[in-house]
Design a protein around this motif. Sequence first.
Motif, PDB file in Angstrom:
ATOM      1  N   PHE A  17       0.802  -1.221   0.000  1.00 36.94           N
ATOM      2  CA  PHE A  17       0.000   0.000   0.000  1.00 36.94           C
ATOM      3  C   PHE A  17       0.833   1.269   0.000  1.00 36.94           C
ATOM      4  O   PHE A  17       0.320   2.359  -0.233  1.00 36.94           O
ATOM      5  CB  PHE A  17      -0.986  -0.006   1.177  1.00 36.94           C
ATOM      6  N   LYS A  65       3.157   1.764  -2.242  1.00 30.76           N
ATOM      7  CA  LYS A  65       3.106   2.030  -3.680  1.00 30.76           C
ATOM      8  C   LYS A  65       1.700   2.415  -4.111  1.00 30.76           C
ATOM      9  O   LYS A  65       1.514   3.355  -4.899  1.00 30.76           O
ATOM     10  CB  LYS A  65       3.575   0.794  -4.451  1.00 30.76           C
ATOM     11  N   PHE A  66       0.691   1.697  -3.600  1.00 26.75           N
ATOM     12  CA  PHE A  66      -0.700   1.959  -3.991  1.00 26.75           C
ATOM     13  C   PHE A  66      -1.102   3.388  -3.643  1.00 26.75           C
ATOM     14  O   PHE A  66      -1.738   4.080  -4.451  1.00 26.75           O
ATOM     15  CB  PHE A  66      -1.631   0.965  -3.291  1.00 26.75           C
ATOM     16  N   SER A  67      -0.718   3.848  -2.446  1.00 30.21           N
ATOM     17  CA  SER A  67      -1.093   5.198  -2.024  1.00 30.21           C
ATOM     18  C   SER A  67      -0.396   6.250  -2.880  1.00 30.21           C
ATOM     19  O   SER A  67      -0.982   7.294  -3.187  1.00 30.21           O
ATOM     20  CB  SER A  67      -0.751   5.398  -0.545  1.00 30.21           C
ATOM     21  N   GLU A 116       0.666   5.790  -6.077  1.00 29.05           N
ATOM     22  CA  GLU A 116       0.108   5.699  -7.430  1.00 29.05           C
ATOM     23  C   GLU A 116      -1.265   6.377  -7.531  1.00 29.05           C
ATOM     24  O   GLU A 116      -1.649   6.863  -8.604  1.00 29.05           O
ATOM     25  CB  GLU A 116      -0.021   4.230  -7.842  1.00 29.05           C
ATOM     26  N   HIS A 117      -1.990   6.414  -6.426  1.00 30.41           N
ATOM     27  CA  HIS A 117      -3.347   6.975  -6.456  1.00 30.41           C
ATOM     28  C   HIS A 117      -3.433   8.340  -5.774  1.00 30.41           C
ATOM     29  O   HIS A 117      -4.528   8.816  -5.471  1.00 30.41           O
ATOM     30  CB  HIS A 117      -4.334   5.989  -5.820  1.00 30.41           C
ATOM     31  N   PRO A 151      -9.207   3.678 -10.230  1.00 36.83           N
ATOM     32  CA  PRO A 151      -8.141   2.778  -9.763  1.00 36.83           C
ATOM     33  C   PRO A 151      -7.234   2.347 -10.915  1.00 36.83           C
ATOM     34  O   PRO A 151      -7.712   1.926 -11.963  1.00 36.83           O
ATOM     35  CB  PRO A 151      -8.926   1.585  -9.187  1.00 36.83           C
ATOM     36  N   TYR A 172      -4.950  -0.041 -10.698  1.00 35.14           N
ATOM     37  CA  TYR A 172      -4.843  -1.501 -10.649  1.00 35.14           C
ATOM     38  C   TYR A 172      -5.558  -1.982  -9.393  1.00 35.14           C
ATOM     39  O   TYR A 172      -5.807  -1.196  -8.469  1.00 35.14           O
ATOM     40  CB  TYR A 172      -3.376  -1.962 -10.670  1.00 35.14           C
ATOM     41  N   PRO A 185      -6.528  -3.216  -5.798  1.00 32.00           N
ATOM     42  CA  PRO A 185      -5.881  -3.280  -4.482  1.00 32.00           C
ATOM     43  C   PRO A 185      -5.886  -4.719  -3.967  1.00 32.00           C
ATOM     44  O   PRO A 185      -6.762  -5.506  -4.314  1.00 32.00           O
ATOM     45  CB  PRO A 185      -6.758  -2.380  -3.612  1.00 32.00           C
TER      46      PRO A 185
END
Length: 290
Positions: free
Chosen positions: A68, A70-72, A74-75, A156, A158, A160
């Motif tokens: 997360f 990276k996820f946070s 990226e978004h 999104p 990709y 989660p």
Amino acid sequence: MLIRCSASKIMIICHSTAAFIRSNIWKKAFHFSAAMAKSKFEYVRLFEVDDRCLPNTWVVVRVDGKGFHKFSTEHGYEKPNDIKALSLMNRAATSVMEEFKDICLAYGQSDEYSFVFRKETQAYSRRSAKLSTNVCSLFTSAFVYYWNEYFPTIKPRYPPVFDGRTVLYPSNQNIRDYLSWRQADCHINNLYNTTFWALILKGGLTPTEAENKLKGTLSGDKNEILFSQFAINYNTEPEMLRKGTVLVRRKVPVALPNGGTREKSQIVQEHVDIIGDEFWNTNTHLLTLT
């Protein structure tokens, strides 16, 4: 000697005979299909592990975001905390509690949520894998389902991913200590992140410089940096960020069409201390058998 039978009696005998024949054909067919279901390959079920949780223990299913950081990024999550993202986590957790009535309490912070099943729960026959996979999959699908309500302009990039695990705690003190551990972790991480990002966003340091500046510092040192350099009093930061979110069921008054009210059990969010005794003294029902 002649045996006289009326037409009606003959019809009754014929219907009875037909019913008997149909019944026996059905029994034979059912026996045949049941026998066919038990094929020679069925032995592979012996490799399945009986993972039922021990009885009379608190069952905790914790879901945790995978990758997360990276996820946070990226978004476009706001740093150090994104209120919308935390609210989405709370919404997904509420969906889980709405589905599983035996969850008496849930606690969440950052990219994780812990769901506490009552000691006496018989959900999925207390099978560990069933509990963790169902909770984790529902949480993940709810996170995606409600995404647009909190991030209407961001699609999104990709899917989660959350992982899940099941842990058992035998005593009331054990479950309290577990939740205290997660809330203490919330405080430690949030204080660090608040200071770290203040040094970057307001102090102009690079991530490496900010990390080096915070090496070896204690809580008091970080509070001093926030207050002296950025006029931030950490104790006045939103409680959801400092303490995380507790989800519990409460009876709240609901308005009726005729103008009256009635009490209805609802899942409510609270941002309170669960390390001390006050919360537990006020909510003694949480640690008692139903």
